[in-house]
Design a protein around this motif. Structure first.
Motif, mmCIF file in Angstrom:
data_model
loop_
_atom_site.group_PDB
_atom_site.id
_atom_site.type_symbol
_atom_site.label_atom_id
_atom_site.label_comp_id
_atom_site.label_asym_id
_atom_site.label_seq_id
_atom_site.Cartn_x
_atom_site.Cartn_y
_atom_site.Cartn_z
ATOM 1 N N PHE A 146 0.817 -1.164 -0.079
ATOM 2 C CA PHE A 146 0.063 0.146 0.077
ATOM 3 C C PHE A 146 0.974 1.314 0.027
ATOM 4 O O PHE A 146 1.974 1.243 0.130
ATOM 5 C CB PHE A 146 -1.051 -0.063 1.038
ATOM 6 N N THR A 147 0.236 2.364 -0.193
ATOM 7 C CA THR A 147 0.726 3.476 -0.394
ATOM 8 C C THR A 147 0.291 4.378 0.840
ATOM 9 O O THR A 147 -0.720 4.431 1.228
ATOM 10 C CB THR A 147 0.551 4.213 -1.550
ATOM 11 N N ILE A 148 1.410 5.198 1.424
ATOM 12 C CA ILE A 148 0.868 6.146 2.501
ATOM 13 C C ILE A 148 1.400 7.503 1.888
ATOM 14 O O ILE A 148 2.434 7.662 1.633
ATOM 15 C CB ILE A 148 1.688 5.956 3.773
ATOM 16 N N ASP A 149 0.353 8.382 1.818
ATOM 17 C CA ASP A 149 0.789 9.706 1.193
ATOM 18 C C ASP A 149 0.106 10.638 2.052
ATOM 19 O O ASP A 149 -1.047 11.053 2.182
ATOM 20 C CB ASP A 149 0.035 9.835 -0.244
ATOM 21 N N GLN A 150 1.083 11.213 2.762
ATOM 22 C CA GLN A 150 0.684 12.093 3.677
ATOM 23 C C GLN A 150 -0.222 11.684 5.006
ATOM 24 O O GLN A 150 0.279 10.791 5.799
ATOM 25 C CB GLN A 150 -0.042 13.644 3.394
ATOM 26 N N LYS A 151 -1.510 11.811 4.815
ATOM 27 C CA LYS A 151 -2.450 11.225 5.821
ATOM 28 C C LYS A 151 -3.331 10.272 5.324
ATOM 29 O O LYS A 151 -3.952 9.609 6.178
ATOM 30 C CB LYS A 151 -3.488 12.399 6.336
ATOM 31 N N ASN A 152 -3.131 9.815 3.928
ATOM 32 C CA ASN A 152 -3.878 8.838 3.195
ATOM 33 C C ASN A 152 -2.916 7.720 3.050
ATOM 34 O O ASN A 152 -2.044 7.492 2.727
ATOM 35 C CB ASN A 152 -4.136 9.596 1.928
ATOM 36 N N ILE A 153 -3.880 6.436 3.341
ATOM 37 C CA ILE A 153 -3.564 5.132 3.349
ATOM 38 C C ILE A 153 -4.029 4.840 1.861
ATOM 39 O O ILE A 153 -5.495 5.019 2.128
ATOM 40 C CB ILE A 153 -3.905 4.172 4.188
ATOM 41 N N LYS A 154 -3.721 4.262 0.809
ATOM 42 C CA LYS A 154 -4.225 4.123 -0.348
ATOM 43 C C LYS A 154 -3.518 2.909 -1.403
ATOM 44 O O LYS A 154 -2.395 2.588 -0.836
ATOM 45 C CB LYS A 154 -4.325 5.463 -1.328
ATOM 46 N N ASP A 155 -4.197 2.657 -2.313
ATOM 47 C CA ASP A 155 -3.674 1.596 -3.249
ATOM 48 C C ASP A 155 -3.223 0.459 -2.821
ATOM 49 O O ASP A 155 -2.357 -0.211 -3.274
ATOM 50 C CB ASP A 155 -2.371 2.386 -4.066
ATOM 51 N N LEU A 156 -4.055 0.002 -1.778
ATOM 52 C CA LEU A 156 -3.851 -1.466 -1.035
ATOM 53 C C LEU A 156 -3.898 -2.376 -2.263
ATOM 54 O O LEU A 156 -5.024 -2.639 -2.930
ATOM 55 C CB LEU A 156 -4.724 -1.462 0.135
ATOM 56 N N GLN A 157 -2.905 -3.250 -2.286
ATOM 57 C CA GLN A 157 -2.884 -4.398 -2.943
ATOM 58 C C GLN A 157 -2.396 -5.684 -2.263
ATOM 59 O O GLN A 157 -1.561 -5.755 -1.463
ATOM 60 C CB GLN A 157 -1.862 -4.216 -4.141
ATOM 61 N N VAL A 158 -3.496 -6.712 -2.206
ATOM 62 C CA VAL A 158 -2.921 -7.975 -1.478
ATOM 63 C C VAL A 158 -2.333 -8.770 -2.700
ATOM 64 O O VAL A 158 -2.713 -9.100 -3.717
ATOM 65 C CB VAL A 158 -4.339 -8.842 -1.475
ATOM 66 N N VAL A 159 -1.310 -9.606 -2.201
ATOM 67 C CA VAL A 159 -0.406 -10.279 -3.166
ATOM 68 C C VAL A 159 -0.445 -11.474 -2.714
ATOM 69 O O VAL A 159 -0.061 -11.910 -1.680
ATOM 70 C CB VAL A 159 1.132 -9.609 -3.394
ATOM 71 N N GLU A 160 -1.047 -12.567 -3.305
ATOM 72 C CA GLU A 160 -1.034 -13.970 -3.452
ATOM 73 C C GLU A 160 0.106 -14.536 -4.258
ATOM 74 O O GLU A 160 0.099 -14.253 -5.456
ATOM 75 C CB GLU A 160 -2.272 -14.569 -3.629
#
Length: 167
Positions: A146-160
């Motif tokens: 995932f990406t942390i951009d300032q106060k935002n947690i975004k672009d979460l990706q589960v990888v199997e």
């Protein structure tokens, strides 16, 4: 902005496919049960490692990695621990602090069950990345990016990355 690779429960085994995915990350976070220093060495060659020890980790790992890590990433308050529980069922290991001073992102491992849940009572995101190793009852090795951009947690990706123990 930081791209985070999150894993747990390697138990001394790190898959080459996991390493390939982690190469895209600015930091690697490990939620415990690392297993051995060889795993630490492989991860730290890729990116800076923030980790906690788990219940199977020996003294060498416990001397380096604490039971809890609480820190700011960008402007997000992060808490990583190995045994943390889940919303409405938090482990005594994290009570009462989680209720008195909740983080914005709470990460735990231990269960080998991948879960991403928003705790609506405490207003934070909880992530358990499942298990990246081959020890335990889980069938598929997983990690989360995932990406942390300032106060935002975004672009979460589960990888199997396949059934555990495949050759």
């Amino acid at each position: 902005m930081k791209r985070i690779g999150l894993l747990s429960d390697t138990h001394g085994y790190i898959d080459t496919l996991a390493l390939k995915h982690l190469k895209e990350c600015d930091e690697i976070w490990h939620a415990g049960d690392i297993g051995n220093m060889e795993t630490v060495d492989k991860l730290t060659k890729i990116a800076p490692l923030i980790a906690v020890h788990g219940n199977i980790d020996g003294q060498e790992i416990r001397a380096i990695y604490p039971k809890h890590q609480r820190f700011l990433c960008e402007s997000v308050d992060v808490w990583i621990t190995h045994i943390g529980g889940y919303p409405k069922r938090y482990d005594t290991n994290v009570k009462p602090e989680i209720f008195e001073n909740p983080p914005q992102l709470f990460i735990s491992g231990h269960s080998h069950i991948l879960k991403v849940v928003f705790d609506t009572d405490l207003n934070f995101l909880h992530i358990n990345p499942g298990a990246a190793g081959i020890q335990g009852f889980h069938q598929v090795q997983t990690l989360v990016k995932f990406t942390i951009d300032q106060k935002n947690i975004k672009d979460l990706q589960v990888v199997e990355f396949g059934k555990k123990g495949r050759l």
